[in-house]
Scaffold this motif. Sequence first.
Motif, short mmCIF file in Angstrom:
data_model
loop_
_atom_site.label_atom_id
_atom_site.label_comp_id
_atom_site.label_asym_id
_atom_site.label_seq_id
_atom_site.Cartn_x
_atom_site.Cartn_y
_atom_site.Cartn_z
N GLY A 157 0.82 -1.20 0.00
CA GLY A 157 0.00 0.00 0.00
C GLY A 157 0.86 1.26 0.00
O GLY A 157 1.92 1.30 0.63
N LEU A 158 0.38 2.27 -0.68
CA LEU A 158 1.16 3.50 -0.84
C LEU A 158 1.19 4.34 0.42
O LEU A 158 2.20 4.97 0.74
N LEU A 159 0.09 4.34 1.18
CA LEU A 159 -0.05 5.25 2.32
C LEU A 159 -0.04 4.49 3.63
O LEU A 159 -0.43 3.31 3.70
N ASN A 160 0.39 5.17 4.69
CA ASN A 160 0.38 4.59 6.02
C ASN A 160 -0.97 4.81 6.70
O ASN A 160 -1.91 5.31 6.07
N GLU A 161 -1.05 4.49 8.00
CA GLU A 161 -2.31 4.62 8.72
C GLU A 161 -2.80 6.06 8.82
O GLU A 161 -3.99 6.32 8.93
N GLU A 162 -1.86 7.01 8.75
CA GLU A 162 -2.22 8.42 8.83
C GLU A 162 -2.63 8.99 7.48
O GLU A 162 -3.03 10.15 7.38
N GLY A 163 -2.49 8.18 6.43
CA GLY A 163 -2.85 8.64 5.10
C GLY A 163 -1.74 9.33 4.35
O GLY A 163 -1.98 10.01 3.34
N PHE A 164 -0.48 9.16 4.84
CA PHE A 164 0.66 9.79 4.18
C PHE A 164 1.58 8.71 3.60
O PHE A 164 1.43 7.53 3.87
N LEU A 165 2.57 9.15 2.82
CA LEU A 165 3.43 8.25 2.08
C LEU A 165 4.32 7.42 3.01
O LEU A 165 4.93 7.95 3.94
#
Length: 280
Positions: free
Chosen positions: A54-62
Amino acid sequence: TELMWKIIKKHPLLSCLLGALLIRLIAVIFSCGYMANDDHFETVHVAYHAVQTGLLNEEGFLKWNAVPAHKIARSPFYVLTLYSQMYILKLAGISNLDAMMYFIRFFHALLSLLVIWFAYRYIYETTKTRDFSILGAVILSFHFLMPYLSVRNLIEQVSADILIPAVYFAYRGYCRDDNRLLFWAGILGGLSWLVRFNTGLAIIPIPFAIWFLSKRIRPVLSFVAGGVVVIIFSGFLDLIFLGGFMRSTFNIFSSVFYPAGAPPIPRPFWNYLVLIFAAF
């Protein structure tokens, strides 16, 4: 053989491009692995890990290895281009990184041909000498490490692949008084900066050179406008993927002016003298 030499003399640039592509295809097949840490772990590894998990982490960032998104000191631009290529390859049924890298090296080989074409044109238009133009194209096509570097994921090389066309468009735009070419020169210069931040040091003198040669401000503003477009694009890219507008640029300057620790300089300092002596 005689016919081949006639074709080469009649179409020197095309011959250089075809020869450069041929030798780069050999590098695509046999030049596997990577040369430096950031040739893989700061580029390919980040993109491939994003494709797999997945491109993003749990916070919604790269996701970027173990580095928090707000501390990343590189624009996401180049990694996202690698991610896009890998994602398309995965959709096509290719999920193994080694297999993906053949396609990615081929893409970089094609990108490197831009340097040869634009360098030839730039040298010819500035010197009006075909021999110098051919010599420049031959050096960029075949000399030393050029075929090897051309298929690497080194941001320095990729940035140069975009910078040379930017310089050519800037020169051609000045000569033809074409503000559209100058604008696109600014766009390309900005993109080369996005790939490699230090390239900005090579781009900053360009508008001053345009002003010095033209003595007019409008061509300068056309070039700068293209660069500003990319800067704004970079800012929003950082905002989306790193959580702050121009975050990567801020982090780079912070690392320069406020280093996290002592620089890894060998002690004693005269060790460098031995290195310099050995190099020469």
